[in-house]
Design an enzyme around this catalytic site. Structure first.
Site, PDB file in Angstrom:
ATOM      1  N   GLU A  94     -36.323  71.085   4.646  1.00  0.00           N
ATOM      2  CA  GLU A  94     -37.767  70.920   4.502  1.00  0.00           C
ATOM      3  C   GLU A  94     -38.197  71.757   3.289  1.00  0.00           C
ATOM      4  O   GLU A  94     -38.165  72.993   3.339  1.00  0.00           O
ATOM      5  CB  GLU A  94     -38.461  71.393   5.792  1.00  0.00           C
ATOM      6  CG  GLU A  94     -39.955  71.601   5.688  1.00  0.00           C
ATOM      7  CD  GLU A  94     -40.727  70.427   5.078  1.00  0.00           C
ATOM      8  OE1 GLU A  94     -40.493  69.272   5.462  1.00  0.00           O
ATOM      9  OE2 GLU A  94     -41.562  70.687   4.189  1.00  0.00           O
ATOM     10  N   CYS A 130     -33.334  62.501  12.928  1.00  0.00           N
ATOM     11  CA  CYS A 130     -32.706  62.949  11.685  1.00  0.00           C
ATOM     12  C   CYS A 130     -31.371  63.655  11.927  1.00  0.00           C
ATOM     13  O   CYS A 130     -31.238  64.468  12.844  1.00  0.00           O
ATOM     14  CB  CYS A 130     -33.664  63.884  10.962  1.00  0.00           C
ATOM     15  SG  CYS A 130     -33.022  64.508   9.408  1.00  0.00           S
ATOM     16  N   SER A 147     -44.088  62.729   5.536  1.00  0.00           N
ATOM     17  CA  SER A 147     -43.384  62.040   6.615  1.00  0.00           C
ATOM     18  C   SER A 147     -44.306  61.948   7.821  1.00  0.00           C
ATOM     19  O   SER A 147     -44.467  62.903   8.564  1.00  0.00           O
ATOM     20  CB  SER A 147     -42.112  62.811   6.970  1.00  0.00           C
ATOM     21  OG  SER A 147     -41.266  62.849   5.844  1.00  0.00           O
ATOM     22  N   CYS A 160     -31.531  62.179  -5.352  1.00  0.00           N
ATOM     23  CA  CYS A 160     -32.097  62.783  -4.149  1.00  0.00           C
ATOM     24  C   CYS A 160     -31.419  64.142  -3.942  1.00  0.00           C
ATOM     25  O   CYS A 160     -30.192  64.216  -3.894  1.00  0.00           O
ATOM     26  CB  CYS A 160     -31.840  61.861  -2.963  1.00  0.00           C
ATOM     27  SG  CYS A 160     -32.394  62.545  -1.401  1.00  0.00           S
ATOM     28  N   SER A 166     -40.877  65.425  -0.506  1.00  0.00           N
ATOM     29  CA  SER A 166     -41.123  64.897   0.828  1.00  0.00           C
ATOM     30  C   SER A 166     -41.218  66.036   1.836  1.00  0.00           C
ATOM     31  O   SER A 166     -40.358  66.910   1.883  1.00  0.00           O
ATOM     32  CB  SER A 166     -39.969  63.957   1.211  1.00  0.00           C
ATOM     33  OG  SER A 166     -40.185  63.394   2.474  1.00  0.00           O
TER      34      SER A 166
HETATM   35  N1  SAH Z   1     -38.041  67.545   5.391  1.00  0.00           N
HETATM   36  C1  SAH Z   1     -38.564  66.532   4.508  1.00  0.00           C
HETATM   37  C2  SAH Z   1     -37.448  65.749   3.808  1.00  0.00           C
HETATM   38  C3  SAH Z   1     -36.638  64.995   4.800  1.00  0.00           C
HETATM   39  S1  SAH Z   1     -35.698  63.591   4.390  1.00  0.00           S
HETATM   40  C4  SAH Z   1     -39.437  65.589   5.305  1.00  0.00           C
HETATM   41  O1  SAH Z   1     -39.509  65.704   6.501  1.00  0.00           O
HETATM   42  O2  SAH Z   1     -40.080  64.736   4.693  1.00  0.00           O
HETATM   43  C5  SAH Z   1     -36.725  62.373   3.713  1.00  0.00           C
HETATM   44  C6  SAH Z   1     -37.246  61.303   4.651  1.00  0.00           C
HETATM   45  O3  SAH Z   1     -36.224  60.657   5.404  1.00  0.00           O
HETATM   46  C7  SAH Z   1     -38.242  61.861   5.652  1.00  0.00           C
HETATM   47  O4  SAH Z   1     -39.350  61.005   5.691  1.00  0.00           O
HETATM   48  C8  SAH Z   1     -37.468  61.777   6.932  1.00  0.00           C
HETATM   49  O5  SAH Z   1     -38.333  61.754   8.021  1.00  0.00           O
HETATM   50  C9  SAH Z   1     -36.682  60.505   6.741  1.00  0.00           C
HETATM   51  N2  SAH Z   1     -35.536  60.332   7.638  1.00  0.00           N
HETATM   52  C10 SAH Z   1     -34.694  61.273   8.098  1.00  0.00           C
HETATM   53  N3  SAH Z   1     -33.766  60.722   8.912  1.00  0.00           N
HETATM   54  C11 SAH Z   1     -34.022  59.407   8.942  1.00  0.00           C
HETATM   55  C12 SAH Z   1     -33.416  58.300   9.613  1.00  0.00           C
HETATM   56  N4  SAH Z   1     -32.368  58.470  10.408  1.00  0.00           N
HETATM   57  N5  SAH Z   1     -33.945  57.080   9.416  1.00  0.00           N
HETATM   58  C13 SAH Z   1     -35.024  56.894   8.605  1.00  0.00           C
HETATM   59  N6  SAH Z   1     -35.639  57.894   7.952  1.00  0.00           N
HETATM   60  C14 SAH Z   1     -35.153  59.142   8.124  1.00  0.00           C
END
Ligand code: SAH
Length: 351
Positions: free
Chosen positions: A166, A120, A220, A106, A197
């Site tokens: 992002e 997040c 997401s 990752c 993602s």
């Molecule tokens: N900016 C990108 C990548 C982010 S991280 C995006 O938004 O997709 C990857 C995934 O983890 C995303 O789906 C994000 O929403 C999720 N994520 C982030 N924090 C989290 C948390 N505390 N619990 C569960 N999923 C989380």
């Protein structure tokens, strides 16, 4: 920070120009250097170059701009977390997970994030800066070297752009990274083994359709409608739910790939059976998969995961409606929580 050339950011053509123009060397050196770069060698370690040439390169360039500062390995499943240091002192994190089909890494695309999702950890202090293509690739190269030192048969086989940041807010560097990591001269990782993602920047999804890089798009979503999505994801104010889904349909049609919807289940927010019902309606007829993620609670945030029973009921309802879905398996539970937390912990303990 010195503005040295990041060799890992260069594609084959740019590396050739560096060798012939900046170094005044013959072309074959480019191949030699590329070979070292993908193995994660430092300039000093490029032993088929003369010491004088290495010194000259070192003055104007760096090999990998990313180094592993700390690593933490899970005793439960071999998952390993990395804290990487960048040349300007910024820290980012990553994780390698061992699956039966190989190692999945990752990677992060930005230091911090400005998308502001309510659950997040990566976004708590906003975006610090974008990562260069070489800094994204550098994570893969550094992790690869690290795991191969443990076991020569291991290598990064799959990549998920799901770390901090992002990806579509750093579009050009991410696209360049994808071409570099996929290139024959580079690590040669198949585009089909890469997932990206995004929180759903609609114009970027459409732009990305035309890059000829058919990665798995992970969207997401985290909600069954605009009202709930807007409560947890500021980006939902910019792009309507239907427009996001429509962009995913276009992506799927154009690339032939099934889109993965990520759905973090949050108690008292989006995790009831009626929400599963509504989600199934919105996704009906689409070639997709839903990845349910029980919320990984972040201590700075006032949100909680639902119960196991709620998660199971949600999944069951989606299945009943013929939506392909799974609950994401938690890995490395003993080494750290959600993405962004390791860096935060490290920063607070070392300040
Ligand atoms: N900016 C990108 C990548 C982010 S991280 C995006 O938004 O997709 C990857 C995934 O983890 C995303 O789906 C994000 O929403 C999720 N994520 C982030 N924090 C989290 C948390 N505390 N619990 C569960 N999923 C989380």
């Amino acid at each position: 920070m010195t503005d040295k050339i990041e060799l890992l950011s260069l594609n084959a053509e740019e590396l050739l120009r560096f060798v012939t123009e900046d170094l005044g060397e013959s072309k074959f050196r480019a191949k030699q250097i590329a070979e070292w770069l993908k193995r994660g060698a430092k300039i000093d370690e490029m032993t088929n170059l003369s010491a004088a040439l290495r010194a000259k390169i070192g003055e104007i360039a760096v090999a990998n701009p990313v180094s592993i500062q700390e690593s933490y390995k899970s005793r439960l499943d071999g998952t390993e977390k990395f804290l990487y240091r960048l040349r300007d002192g910024n820290l980012i994190e990553g994780v390698v997970m061992r699956y039966h089909y190989g190692d999945t890494l990752c990677v992060s695309t930005q230091v911090g994030c400005r998308m502001g999702c309510a659950f997040c950890a990566s976004t708590l202090e906003g975006r610090v800066r974008n990562l260069s293509a070489g800094e994204i690739l550098g994570q893969v190269v550094a992790a690869n070297r690290h795991i191969q030192a443990q076991d020569a048969a291991r290598r990064v086989h799959n990549i998920v752009l799901m770390g901090s940041g992002e990806p579509f807010d750093n579009y050009d560097n991410v696209v360049k990274f994808l071409r570099l990591v996929n290139s024959d001269a580079g690590l040669n990782i198949s585009i089909r083994n890469i997932s990206l993602s995004t929180c759903g920047l609609v114009p970027r999804i459409d732009q990305f359709c035309n890059e000829g890089l058919p990665v798995t798009l992970s969207l997401s979503l985290h909600a069954p409608n605009d009202v709930i999505r807007q409560k947890i994801m500021p980006i939902a104010h910019a792009y309507a739910y239907e427009d996001v889904i429509a962009a995913c349909r276009r992506y799927s049609e154009k690339t032939g790939r099934r889109v993965v919807f990520e759905y973090a289940l949050i108690r008292n927010m989006n995790s009831e059976v009626r929400h599963a019902e509504e989600l199934a309606r919105r996704l009906r007829g689409m070639r997709c998969h839903v990845n349910l993620i029980p919320l990984n609670a972040v201590k700075e945030r006032n949100l909680e995961a639902p119960t196991k029973q709620d998660v199971a009921a949600f999944l069951k309802r989606l299945e009943l409606k013929n939506i392909s879905a799974t609950v994401r398996r938690e890995m490395g539970a003993d080494i750290d929580g959600a993405c962004g937390q390791l860096r935060r912990k490290y920063l607070s303990e070392n300040n």
